[in-house]
Design an enzyme around this catalytic site. Structure first.
Site, PDB file in Angstrom:
ATOM      1  N   HIS A   1     -24.678   8.455  21.177  1.00  0.00           N
ATOM      2  CA  HIS A   1     -25.796   8.497  20.500  1.00  0.00           C
ATOM      3  C   HIS A   1     -25.242   7.996  18.913  1.00  0.00           C
ATOM      4  O   HIS A   1     -25.737   7.963  17.780  1.00  0.00           O
ATOM      5  CB  HIS A   1     -25.432   9.955  19.561  1.00  0.00           C
ATOM      6  CG  HIS A   1     -25.798  11.316  21.359  1.00  0.00           C
ATOM      7  ND1 HIS A   1     -26.923  12.032  21.280  1.00  0.00           N
ATOM      8  CD2 HIS A   1     -24.475  11.785  21.684  1.00  0.00           C
ATOM      9  CE1 HIS A   1     -26.962  12.418  22.505  1.00  0.00           C
ATOM     10  NE2 HIS A   1     -25.618  12.742  22.366  1.00  0.00           N
TER      11      HIS A   1
ATOM     12  N   GLU B   1       0.821  -0.893   0.038  1.00  0.00           N
ATOM     13  CA  GLU B   1      -0.268  -0.075  -0.099  1.00  0.00           C
ATOM     14  C   GLU B   1       0.908   1.267  -0.221  1.00  0.00           C
ATOM     15  O   GLU B   1       0.552   1.866  -0.705  1.00  0.00           O
ATOM     16  CB  GLU B   1      -0.936   0.396   0.944  1.00  0.00           C
ATOM     17  CG  GLU B   1      -1.964  -0.727   1.510  1.00  0.00           C
ATOM     18  CD  GLU B   1      -1.869  -2.502   1.740  1.00  0.00           C
ATOM     19  OE1 GLU B   1      -0.338  -2.444   2.148  1.00  0.00           O
ATOM     20  OE2 GLU B   1      -2.283  -2.923   3.217  1.00  0.00           O
TER      21      GLU B   1
ATOM     22  N   LYS C   1      -1.659 -10.876   2.888  1.00  0.00           N
ATOM     23  CA  LYS C   1      -1.087 -10.651   1.953  1.00  0.00           C
ATOM     24  C   LYS C   1      -0.695 -10.982   1.081  1.00  0.00           C
ATOM     25  O   LYS C   1      -0.728 -10.596   0.254  1.00  0.00           O
ATOM     26  CB  LYS C   1      -0.065  -9.781   2.616  1.00  0.00           C
ATOM     27  CG  LYS C   1      -0.171  -8.635   3.605  1.00  0.00           C
ATOM     28  CD  LYS C   1       1.375  -7.993   4.494  1.00  0.00           C
ATOM     29  CE  LYS C   1       1.202  -7.177   5.667  1.00  0.00           C
ATOM     30  NZ  LYS C   1       2.886  -6.806   6.130  1.00  0.00           N
TER      31      LYS C   1
ATOM     32  N   GLU D   1      -3.240  -6.248  17.096  1.00  0.00           N
ATOM     33  CA  GLU D   1      -2.077  -6.773  16.754  1.00  0.00           C
ATOM     34  C   GLU D   1      -1.231  -7.118  18.121  1.00  0.00           C
ATOM     35  O   GLU D   1      -0.129  -8.493  17.829  1.00  0.00           O
ATOM     36  CB  GLU D   1      -1.274  -5.781  15.622  1.00  0.00           C
ATOM     37  CG  GLU D   1      -0.279  -6.102  14.709  1.00  0.00           C
ATOM     38  CD  GLU D   1      -0.077  -5.107  13.742  1.00  0.00           C
ATOM     39  OE1 GLU D   1      -0.696  -5.456  13.105  1.00  0.00           O
ATOM     40  OE2 GLU D   1       1.265  -4.649  14.265  1.00  0.00           O
TER      41      GLU D   1
HETATM   42  O1  F6P Z   1       0.380  -6.114   7.949  1.00  0.00           O
HETATM   43  C1  F6P Z   1       0.922  -4.984   9.393  1.00  0.00           C
HETATM   44  C2  F6P Z   1       2.252  -4.417   9.572  1.00  0.00           C
HETATM   45  O2  F6P Z   1       3.012  -4.904   8.882  1.00  0.00           O
HETATM   46  C3  F6P Z   1       1.985  -3.509  10.754  1.00  0.00           C
HETATM   47  O3  F6P Z   1       2.681  -4.340  11.833  1.00  0.00           O
HETATM   48  C4  F6P Z   1       2.951  -2.558  10.661  1.00  0.00           C
HETATM   49  O4  F6P Z   1       2.862  -1.557  11.175  1.00  0.00           O
HETATM   50  C5  F6P Z   1       2.408  -2.098   9.253  1.00  0.00           C
HETATM   51  O5  F6P Z   1       1.770  -3.496   8.127  1.00  0.00           O
HETATM   52  C6  F6P Z   1       3.359  -1.498   7.964  1.00  0.00           C
HETATM   53  O6  F6P Z   1       4.272  -1.763   8.325  1.00  0.00           O
HETATM   54  P1  F6P Z   1       5.886  -0.760   7.183  1.00  0.00           P
HETATM   55  O7  F6P Z   1       5.765   0.279   8.208  1.00  0.00           O
HETATM   56  O8  F6P Z   1       6.587  -1.759   7.424  1.00  0.00           O
HETATM   57  O9  F6P Z   1       5.697  -0.305   6.271  1.00  0.00           O
END
Ligand code: F6P
Length: 549
Positions: free
Chosen positions: A384, A213, A512, A353
């Site tokens: 509310h 992402e 993932k 987590e």
């Molecule tokens: O998918 C979970 C995770 O590994 C979290 O533990 C972490 O905070 C997040 O993804 C983001 O990871 P990164 O900082 O390596 O992008």
């Protein structure tokens, strides 16, 4: 849960206490002991943790403290602060406390000088923040930066976002901050629509620098900056916050714009690290430093105070009582403070987590429940919406109420109304309202008897519903730091007592991996296979709806 024979007997003893007749009757405990607020609370400076509105009595408090002692919590606390390998599945220490320590505190993470390395990086961060604020570091077209855009997700988003809002909502900030986390392209499109690339400083926050992402968003924003200002502008507009320095270099961010941290900082504990750079840029370095000082203050308290006076230990034990002894599967967090509106989301990652696990450190299934489902919203908004269920639903939901006595605005009457509501919600959960009270009230209002019979049961509140209140003077940066560290240590204590590793997160991996396998099947014309029948059907439907069948 930790399961040698001594701790087993401590757990059994607690279960036995909870099975006593009337043991769930919090109102009766108050009737028998009006001194409960003093006996069942702990104080750290101006901060009070009041857990008198729970069914914990003198016997069960002793039982919970015995459990902590017998399970070896003191030894765990020492190993945690000694930088021992408390995260064995990843072979790491959990030394986020070093990030808020002083260089001379000498904290170690395994054999690394953690305080010293954190302090060195902090100096670099402070210099960078000063240079951005006084305009020595500016954009490619010579304009000063007025916006910091943090691209990150999970711990690289929730902590910085929560803390930035907490520190800037009341008083404004040094720079505007925006946070781009979701790979949903709507967020990136909004950034490109609303921000001025010439005045935007972009932080790519990713511990691993591999998170799909974040990398997808970072590439999109890189293209936006390069498109508007030229490729050479990327070097001036980007910085990176990461442990993966080779990957950062591959992205094209120069070494002097990279702020590093180490693998002994878990993502959900990383807002104290360079991942908190957006906080410092938006709120100011003094605010960021004061937050670190507050965290350090809570560390010292957690490390040194007797369990009976120790806020993180007590908060953890109250949670253990609710989850394991009373059998409650949810925990609600209501901060009566808009500045903490993202605090529940931050806690969801921190708690769920860390401790949302069903296998113990020994590789065997844990015996009891572990982390409850955490949810929350700011009060009074929550009143509310979902508080209906908390008051009248079928199962009690323990609530943490969080409240500052002094606001950072001059609307004193509004703050009194806010506080009255926080106190009233906790009081209502405890007190409830019996059928005869409802009937008497309706009769006094001259409601017809037939209507009373029909409606009165719906207006009954069973009461005896537990809550904890955390009250402090004001939500300044120091107290924000104390509050975050309070919950961090609560989580570590609970994870220890449940016998799980609070510092890994293998449960996020499978999805993932599967996403990578599904992604090519969403291409028009691709053959779909290798998934369960439901997923195959949904892929087909998705493609049909897009005209890609
Ligand atoms: O998918 C979970 C995770 O590994 C979290 O533990 C972490 O905070 C997040 O993804 C983001 O990871 P990164 O900082 O390596 O992008």
């Amino acid at each position: 849960m930790a399961s040698d024979s001594i701790t087993r007997s401590a757990w059994r003893h607690l279960a036995g206490l909870a099975a006593r007749p009337g043991a769930h009757d919090i109102r009766a405990l108050f009737a028998a002991d009006p001194d409960r607020p003093r006996r069942f609370s702990a104080v750290l400076g101006d901060m009070t943790l009041d857990f008198s509105k729970t069914a914990i009595d003198g016997h069960s408090l002793v039982g919970l403290l015995d459990l902590a002692h017998e399970a070896g919590l003191d030894g765990f606390r020492q190993r945690l602060f000694a930088g021992a390998m408390v995260n064995p599945t990843e072979g790491r220490a959990a030394m986020h406390m070093a990030l808020r320590s002083h260089a001379g505190d000498g904290m170690m993470a395994l054999d690394e000088h953690a305080s010293a390395s954190a302090a060195g990086e902090r100096e670099r961060m402070a210099a960078f923040v000063a240079a951005v604020h006084d305009g020595r570091l500016c954009g490619a077209s010579g304009l000063t930066f007025d916006t910091v855009l943090n691209i990150g997700i999970g711990g690289s988003d929730l902590g910085p976002l929560m803390a930035t809002e907490a520190l800037t909502l009341a008083r404004g900030g040094r720079m505007r901050a925006r946070f781009l986390s979701n790979v949903d392209g709507t967020g990136a499109a909004a950034v490109m629509r609303e921000l001025d690339p010439a005045r935007t400083l972009v932080l790519v926050a990713s511990k691993t620098f591999t998170t799909d992402e974040t990398m997808t968003n970072a590439r999109a924003i890189r293209g936006w900056i390069a498109g508007a200002l030229g490729e050479a502008a990327v070097a001036m507009h980007f910085a990176a916050l990461s442990t993966n320095l080779p990957a950062v270099a591959g992205f094209g961010i120069a070494a002097e714009r990279v702020f590093g941290f180490r693998d002994w900082v878990g993502g959900r504990f990383s807002l104290w690290s360079p991942v908190g750079l957006s906080i410092a840029l938006a709120a100011g370095w003094e605010q960021f430093q004061a937050m670190l000082d507050g965290g350090r203050h809570m560390d010292a308290h957690f490390r040194e105070a007797d369990f009976a006076d120790n806020l993180p230990v007590l908060l953890a034990l109250v949670g253990i009582w609710h989850v394991n002894i009373m059998g409650y599967g949810q925990q609600c967090v209501l901060a009566y403070d808009d500045r903490l509106r993202r605090f529940p989301a931050f806690l969801q990652q921190l708690e769920m987590e860390s401790n949302g696990k069903s296998v113990g450190l020994d590789g065997a299934p844990v015996e009891g429940r572990t982390c409850p489902v955490i949810f929350g919203e700011p009060g009074t908004n929550a009143q509310h919406s979902f508080m209906q269920l908390v008051h009248q639903g079928t199962s009690p939901v323990p609530v943490d109420f969080i409240l500052a006595a002094v606001p950072d605005h001059d609307r004193a009457e509004a703050h009194r109304i806010l506080a009255a509501n926080a106190l009233a919600q906790a009081a209502a959960l405890l007190r409830g309202k019996a059928l005869d009270e409802v009937v008497a009230e309706m009769r006094a209002a001259r409601v017809a008897e037939a209507d009373i019979a029909r409606i009165a049961p719906h207006r009954v509140f069973v009461g005896n519903r537990p809550s904890t209140t955390i009250l402090f003077e004001r939500l300044d940066a120091f107290t924000l730091g104390r509050l975050i560290a309070l919950y961090e240590h609560k989580v570590a204590v609970q994870g220890f007592l449940w016998g799980v590793n609070s510092f890994d997160q293998w449960g996020v991996e499978l999805g993932k991996v599967l996403a990578k396998g599904i992604l090519p099947d969403l291409q028009p014309g691709a053959a779909v296979g290798g998934h369960d029948a439901s997923t195959v059907a949904l892929i087909g439907r998705f493609r049909a709806l897009r005209g890609d069948a």
